[in-house]
Scaffold this active site. Structure first.
Site, PDB file in Angstrom:
ATOM      1  N   PRO A  68      46.818  71.700  -3.302  1.00  0.00           N
ATOM      2  CG  PRO A  68      45.111  72.022  -4.881  1.00  0.00           C
ATOM      3  CD  PRO A  68      45.701  70.984  -3.966  1.00  0.00           C
ATOM      4  CG  HIS A 101      37.698  65.778  -2.903  1.00  0.00           C
ATOM      5  ND1 HIS A 101      37.792  64.730  -2.017  1.00  0.00           N
ATOM      6  CD2 HIS A 101      37.680  65.223  -4.150  1.00  0.00           C
ATOM      7  CE1 HIS A 101      37.807  63.592  -2.711  1.00  0.00           C
ATOM      8  NE2 HIS A 101      37.745  63.861  -3.998  1.00  0.00           N
ATOM      9  N   GLY A 126      50.895  70.179   4.256  1.00  0.00           N
ATOM     10  CA  GLY A 126      51.240  70.301   5.669  1.00  0.00           C
ATOM     11  C   GLY A 126      50.964  69.023   6.440  1.00  0.00           C
ATOM     12  CG  ASP A 127      51.932  69.015  10.525  1.00  0.00           C
ATOM     13  OD1 ASP A 127      52.951  68.509  10.033  1.00  0.00           O
ATOM     14  OD2 ASP A 127      51.954  69.955  11.336  1.00  0.00           O
ATOM     15  CD  GLU A 132      43.721  64.118   2.820  1.00  0.00           C
ATOM     16  OE1 GLU A 132      43.755  63.383   1.804  1.00  0.00           O
ATOM     17  OE2 GLU A 132      43.159  65.221   2.835  1.00  0.00           O
TER      18      GLU A 132
HETATM   19  N1  LIG Z   1      42.170  69.902  -2.884  1.00  0.00           N
HETATM   20  C1  LIG Z   1      41.846  70.130  -1.624  1.00  0.00           C
HETATM   21  N2  LIG Z   1      40.852  71.000  -1.314  1.00  0.00           N
HETATM   22  C2  LIG Z   1      40.549  71.278  -0.024  1.00  0.00           C
HETATM   23  N3  LIG Z   1      41.152  70.702   1.042  1.00  0.00           N
HETATM   24  C3  LIG Z   1      42.146  69.814   0.779  1.00  0.00           C
HETATM   25  C4  LIG Z   1      42.533  69.496  -0.555  1.00  0.00           C
HETATM   26  N4  LIG Z   1      43.551  68.601  -0.499  1.00  0.00           N
HETATM   27  C5  LIG Z   1      43.775  68.368   0.818  1.00  0.00           C
HETATM   28  N5  LIG Z   1      42.939  69.086   1.592  1.00  0.00           N
HETATM   29  C6  LIG Z   1      42.861  69.170   3.068  1.00  0.00           C
HETATM   30  O1  LIG Z   1      43.461  70.380   3.491  1.00  0.00           O
HETATM   31  C7  LIG Z   1      43.815  70.260   4.856  1.00  0.00           C
HETATM   32  C8  LIG Z   1      44.986  71.152   5.200  1.00  0.00           C
HETATM   33  O2  LIG Z   1      46.052  70.849   4.377  1.00  0.00           O
HETATM   34  P1  LIG Z   1      47.580  70.874   4.770  1.00  0.00           P
HETATM   35  O3  LIG Z   1      47.861  70.020   5.914  1.00  0.00           O
HETATM   36  O4  LIG Z   1      48.317  70.561   3.515  1.00  0.00           O
HETATM   37  O5  LIG Z   1      47.862  72.410   5.127  1.00  0.00           O
HETATM   38  P2  LIG Z   1      47.737  73.264   6.452  1.00  0.00           P
HETATM   39  O6  LIG Z   1      46.548  72.893   7.251  1.00  0.00           O
HETATM   40  O7  LIG Z   1      47.870  74.656   6.030  1.00  0.00           O
HETATM   41  O8  LIG Z   1      49.042  72.893   7.223  1.00  0.00           O
HETATM   42  P3  LIG Z   1      49.288  72.190   8.647  1.00  0.00           P
HETATM   43  O9  LIG Z   1      48.486  70.930   8.631  1.00  0.00           O
HETATM   44  O10 LIG Z   1      50.775  71.983   8.646  1.00  0.00           O
HETATM   45  O11 LIG Z   1      48.811  73.151   9.704  1.00  0.00           O
HETATM   46  C9  LIG Z   1      44.155  68.804   5.045  1.00  0.00           C
HETATM   47  O12 LIG Z   1      43.526  68.327   6.193  1.00  0.00           O
HETATM   48  C10 LIG Z   1      43.624  68.101   3.777  1.00  0.00           C
HETATM   49  O13 LIG Z   1      42.749  67.054   4.128  1.00  0.00           O
HETATM   50  C1  LIG Z   2      51.172  83.304  24.209  1.00  0.00           C
HETATM   51  C2  LIG Z   2      52.452  82.680  23.671  1.00  0.00           C
HETATM   52  C3  LIG Z   2      52.200  81.304  23.270  1.00  0.00           C
HETATM   53  C4  LIG Z   2      53.400  80.588  22.699  1.00  0.00           C
HETATM   54  C5  LIG Z   2      53.088  79.142  22.656  1.00  0.00           C
HETATM   55  C6  LIG Z   2      53.939  78.383  21.707  1.00  0.00           C
HETATM   56  C7  LIG Z   2      53.689  76.916  21.834  1.00  0.00           C
HETATM   57  C8  LIG Z   2      53.789  76.308  20.487  1.00  0.00           C
HETATM   58  C9  LIG Z   2      53.713  74.819  20.537  1.00  0.00           C
HETATM   59  C10 LIG Z   2      53.394  74.322  19.158  1.00  0.00           C
HETATM   60  C11 LIG Z   2      52.976  72.909  19.178  1.00  0.00           C
HETATM   61  C12 LIG Z   2      52.545  72.492  17.823  1.00  0.00           C
HETATM   62  C13 LIG Z   2      52.066  71.096  17.856  1.00  0.00           C
HETATM   63  C14 LIG Z   2      51.689  70.657  16.484  1.00  0.00           C
HETATM   64  C15 LIG Z   2      50.487  70.287  16.164  1.00  0.00           C
HETATM   65  C16 LIG Z   2      50.132  69.854  14.785  1.00  0.00           C
HETATM   66  O1  LIG Z   2      49.829  68.491  14.820  1.00  0.00           O
HETATM   67  C17 LIG Z   2      48.897  70.577  14.282  1.00  0.00           C
HETATM   68  C18 LIG Z   2      48.712  70.309  12.807  1.00  0.00           C
HETATM   69  O2  LIG Z   2      49.607  71.045  12.054  1.00  0.00           O
HETATM   70  N1  LIG Z   2      49.020  72.004  14.482  1.00  0.00           N
HETATM   71  C19 LIG Z   2      48.213  72.636  15.302  1.00  0.00           C
HETATM   72  O3  LIG Z   2      47.327  72.097  15.893  1.00  0.00           O
HETATM   73  C20 LIG Z   2      48.482  74.117  15.469  1.00  0.00           C
HETATM   74  C21 LIG Z   2      48.626  74.469  16.921  1.00  0.00           C
HETATM   75  C22 LIG Z   2      49.190  75.847  17.074  1.00  0.00           C
HETATM   76  C23 LIG Z   2      49.221  76.225  18.504  1.00  0.00           C
HETATM   77  C24 LIG Z   2      49.725  77.630  18.758  1.00  0.00           C
END
Ligand SMILES: Nc1ncnc2c1ncn2[C@@H]1O[C@H](COP(=O)(O)OP(=O)(O)OP(=O)(O)O)[C@@H](O)[C@H]1O
Ligand SMILES: CCCCCCCCCCCCC/C=C/[C@@H](O)[C@H](CO)NC(=O)CCCCC
Ligand SMILES: [Ca+2]
Length: 476
Positions: A68, A101, A126-127, A132
């Site tokens: 969430p 959590h 997300g990622d 997880e």
């Molecule tokens: N209920 C929860 N409360 C707090 N944290 C949580 C919960 N469920 C999952 N998480 C953690 O939240 C973190 C971020 O979640 P998620 O990857 O979905 O989104 P994000 O970080 O915004 O996206 P991305 O990973 O694409 O950048 C995950 O590492 C996960 O372990």
């Molecule tokens: C000054 C101009 C700069 C422009 C640079 C653009 C380059 C973008 C490359 C993006 C690569 C993303 C790789 C993905 C990593 C994911 O596993 C990870 C989890 O979601 N995201 C980040 O670490 C988030 C990392 C975010 C990095 C910006």
């Protein structure tokens, strides 16, 4: 032909099917058939149901985890409004868990979930949420098969359950790079039609101790520092990466260390290819076959020798790096639609090791900007890229226990570093590893690629243009 009114055909049934829309989006459409006789109508419905039930690749029962708090905190709304109605339409039953959590989904999958009753697991997030799922499923599979995850050279047992991703995070690069778009409806439809996309998984170890798995980016230096800074700004939502990215670019820290790696010599494809990993990728099929027939030999060497040399198949490179990135797939995402390594493959058993050596701020900016343009980010004197099966990194200065303790608590030690680090005025000696968006506690790591260890409900990015219907319309 005269048109007959529908009253003349009092019986009808509706078939829902998948239609391709713009930019890799899929949409659910329907067509209604009218007929004269109720029995005939019933026969059609019955036959279509039987045909659909006979498709074993389609999931019938799924376990869904919703974060969430991911991305813009819309996970529950996205699932209820966009995904659940489609699953119902496709007669897919679900058990839904809204996580309470961090690591809730991972631990539930690893220890509690009755996995035998499901045809797949789905994460809404997300990622980080996907990571997880990977940790829960891979650990569970190894435990069930008596495989020790702490041994870096152990061959891991592939997971049988497929994972579906409903994107609701900040970067969603796994979804983007396997589907071509971050769109919850498209992802739900890929799950419903029962797609399967194998994926490589990297295992990360420190001193024969398992740390984490990675499927997208392992980044030291720039991406590690961006992540470490952005974690303190989660309240900003997805914009935290832009803020921390700009800040980290300005700090322009470099890090010294030794990278040793085992090049993937026996495979098709190189990181500088113009061809891309797409649905039904021949390179992934070919290299996957090669991997399963003949697992590569691991050669042990002492990497501590010179600036760059070969030893028993391993190459050793020592230097000052702004960034060390390992991309097991392209890492394409909306920020960079071609990704960190545009020619990387989802399931070829290799990772692309990108070394960005110390250079001027201006040149580093040119390199970064090329991720967002048609120009080649590797065609620069200070950048090199190698397609590898395994690699190790050792920072130049050893990390003390007190430094590791502080890092575990989220702090960085500068005083110790500046004493031990004659070349710097204010630069820290260590960065952090960004492992799919999680920070690793150790700078010294050993990484190995496990070819096609997991499977997703996806098919890889389809070639465009794709505006016509699917060749065989897939009834939902
Ligand atoms: N209920 C929860 N409360 C707090 N944290 C949580 C919960 N469920 C999952 N998480 C953690 O939240 C973190 C971020 O979640 P998620 O990857 O979905 O989104 P994000 O970080 O915004 O996206 P991305 O990973 O694409 O950048 C995950 O590492 C996960 O372990
Ligand atoms: C000054 C101009 C700069 C422009 C640079 C653009 C380059 C973008 C490359 C993006 C690569 C993303 C790789 C993905 C990593 C994911 O596993 C990870 C989890 O979601 N995201 C980040 O670490 C988030 C990392 C975010 C990095 C910006
Ligand atoms: Ca790969």
């Amino acid at each position: 032909m005269p048109q007959k009114s529908t009253e003349a055909y009092p019986y009808a049934f509706t078939v829902s099917y998948v239609e391709r829309a713009w930019q890799h989006r899929w949409r659910c459409s329907d067509v209604t058939f009218h007929c004269l006789e109720g029995a005939l109508c019933q026969q059609w419905v019955q036959t279509i149901r039987e045909q659909l039930t006979a498709l074993t690749s389609r999931p019938k029962h799924l376990l869904v985890y919703i974060n969430p708090y991911g991305g813009k905190q819309q996970g529950e709304r996205i699932y209820e409004q966009k995904v659940a109605p489609l699953f119902t339409l496709a007669s897919i039953s679900t058990d839904v868990i809204v996580t309470e959590h961090a690591n809730h989904a991972r631990d539930h999958l690893r220890t509690e979930a009755e996995l035998k009753q499901y045809d797949g697991v789905v994460c809404v997030g997300g990622d980080g949420m996907f990571s997880e799922m990977v940790h829960g499923l891979v650990s569970r599979t190894q435990r069930d098969n008596g495989v020790d995850q702490n041994s870096p050279e152990e061959k891991l047992v592939p997971c049988t359950l497929r994972i579906g991703i409903i994107p609701a995070g900040s970067t969603d690069c796994i979804c983007y790079a396997t589907v071509g778009i971050n769109d919850p409806v498209t992802s739900a439809l890929h799950i419903i039609v029962g797609d399967a996309q194998p994926m490589d998984v990297c295992s990360v170890h420190h001193n024969n101790t398992f740390l984490r798995y990675s499927v997208s980016l392992l980044g030291y230096g720039f991406y590690g520092d961006v992540l470490a800074d952005s974690e303190r700004k989660r309240w900003m939502g997805p914009a935290r990466y832009d803020f921390s990215g700009f800040k980290t670019f300005l700090t322009h820290h470099y890090y010294e260390g030794t990278v040793s790696f085992l090049p993937a010599t026996d495979i098709l494809g190189t990181p500088r290819d113009k061809t891309r990993c797409r649905a039904g990728c021949f390179i992934c099929q070919h290299n996957g076959q090669l991997y399963s027939e003949d697992a590569p030999e691991i050669c042990e060497t002492d990497p501590d020798v010179s600036d760059s040399e070969y030893k028993g198949g391993w190459r050793v490179i020592r230097g000052k790096f702004l960034a060390i990135n390992a991309a097991s797939m392209s890492c394409a995402c909306p920020r960079s639609p071609k990704g960190l390594s545009p020619a990387a493959h989802l399931a070829d058993g290799t990772t692309d090791l990108i070394l960005v050596r110390k250079c001027s701020r201006f040149n580093f900016l040119r390199h970064l900007l090329r991720h967002t343009s048609k120009y080649d980010q590797f065609d620069m004197t200070f950048v090199e890229v190698h397609r590898v099966r395994r690699f190790r990194f050792t920072p130049r200065y050893c990390q003390s226990d007190s430094e590791l303790d502080l890092r575990e608590n989220g702090k960085r030690l500068f005083s110790q570093i500046c004493r031990d680090h004659p070349a710097c005025s204010c630069s820290p000696a260590y960065s952090s590893w960004n492992c799919d968006g999680e920070i690793l506690p150790h700078a010294a790591i050993e990484v190995g690629v496990h070819c096609q260890l997991i499977k997703l409900f996806a098919r890889g990015i389809e070639e465009q243009p794709v505006f016509e219907d699917l060749p065989n319309p897939c009834a939902v």
